[in-house]
Enzyme design. Structure first.
Site: not given
Ligand code: GDP
Ligand code: MN
Length: 381
Positions: A101, A190
């Protein structure tokens, strides 16, 4: 402004962040053609402005063009947390060895951009932050100093990524993502998951990008990405009437004169056990016509069962607002219970004006008004 996954990936591609090749489709037949073109296993992905698509059945692998068409039939029209799927993104499927991530956003407390990187990708970052905070590497960038390559290396080491081949690629991605964030005036970029393939190639499998609305004038190409059909029709109507309105998903309509008061009213309704149907700010100096316009906007929400009108009279005179409410009730033929709390300039006169109406309930304090509005919402058919 939130971008769709495919739009965010287009920005990533421009900044040299590796993404899979793909195309956008609105019908199953188009998906079949796209899969044919891509020529191997594909993934069909719902394009909606909300997360958790995977869990909701909005992301599916397909082995061949016919299968892709079938998967598209399942996904198109699907409702994912209130967002109906009208478009899908079809891209070459990737093999996944690891899911990481990576994101950059603003840390408003510290007033600096904040990078977050973890090897615990693929799941919600809030969950990682809560359950395994030590696995989450965080790094602030001083905007005056700008970004330096050593910061990317520190972030990568901090996340415990020890494969030199991965380190090299992720450092480059971090650097590109910073440029993308700054140059696009983004508020969030993101990548979840950022994957490593079995061959050791790192790429962005998903994208979530939010661009600052106030900066869109500098980015006509991004401004053009706005999907006018996805905007809530009620919010469009409110904008036409000049009313500040945000749709929420509860039953108690919220109206306040001033954004701060309206926000506190939202909180008080929650304290009283209710769920706000909206957030609506009448603004300062609200005259009678503004009250009519505002009520016209919020009463179009069919889920709403009662309204809490919280007025603090300063420059705004409560009696003027009361007249607005009375004429709105008359003009619009309102039947929904409206609870009103007046305080400040001409509050007594305002309360007297509303005494005779069967649907208007005047309460002395904000908390009592909230309890009443919640009760009435629960009683309503
Ligand atoms: P989200 O659920 O809305 O965040 O959608 P994502 O784009 O993150 O996809 C959800 C999940 O689907 C990912 O975490 C992956 O596990 C899986 N997925 C997405 N694309 C691919 C792919 O190309 N290959 C494989 N094997 N899995 C994928
Ligand atoms: Mn994702």
């Amino acid at each position: 402004m939130d971008l769709y996954e495919y739009q965010g990936k287009e920005l990533f591609r421009r900044y040299g962040i590796p993404v899979s090749q793909g195309s956008l489709a609105t019908a199953p037949k188009e998906v079949r053609a796209a899969a044919q073109e891509l020529g191997r296993q594909v993934v069909v992905k719902a394009q909606v402005l909300t997360g958790g698509r995977g869990k909701a059945g909005g992301v599916k692998l397909a082995d061949d063009p016919a299968d892709a068409e079938a998967k598209a039939r399942d996904i198109l029209g699907l409702d994912i947390s209130g967002h109906v799927v009208h478009k899908v993104w079809v891209e070459s499927a990737s093999e996944i060895a690891k899911e990481y991530y990576l994101s950059i956003t603003f840390d408003r407390g510290i007033k600096r951009p904040l990078f977050m990187l973890t090897r615990e990708g693929g799941i919600e970052i809030e969950q990682v932050a809560e359950e395994k905070p030590e696995a989450l590497a965080r790094l602030h960038v001083d905007p005056l100093e700008g970004f330096h390559p050593y910061q990317a290396r520190r972030l990568v080491y901090g996340a415990g990524i020890d494969d030199p081949n991965e380190q090299k690629q992720i450092v480059a991605i971090v650097e590109s993502l910073y440029r993308c964030f700054v140059e696009c005036d983004a508020m969030l970029c993101e990548i979840n998951p950022l994957i490593v393939t079995p061959e050791g190639e790192v790429k962005a499998l998903d994208s979530k990008v939010t661009v600052d609305d106030s900066a869109l004038f500098r980015h006509p190409d991004i401004a053009e990405m706005r999907d006018v059909e996805a905007v809530d029709p009620l919010e469009t109507f409110a904008a036409e009437k000049g009313v500040t309105y945000v749709k929420l998903d509860g039953e108690v309509g919220i109206l306040g004169n001033g954004a701060g008061l309206a926000m506190s009213t939202v909180d008080v309704v929650v304290v009283a056990g209710g769920r706000p149907a909206n957030f609506c700010d009448l603004g300062g100096g609200g005259n009678a016509q503004k009250v009519v316009d505002t009520l016209e906007v919020i009463t179009r929400d069919e889920q709403m069962r009662s309204i809490l009108f919280n007025v603090f009279g300063g420059i705004t005179r409560c009696d003027e607002v009361a007249r607005g409410i009375l004429s709105a009730v008359g003009q619009l033929g309102l039947e929904l219970p409206i609870v009103v709390r007046f305080d400040g300039t001409n509050a007594d006169e305002a309360r007297r004006l509303l005494e005779d109406s069967p649907i208007l309930h005047v309460e002395p304090t904000m908390l009592e008004a909230a309890h009443r509005a919640v009760e009435l919402a629960e009683e309503a058919p």
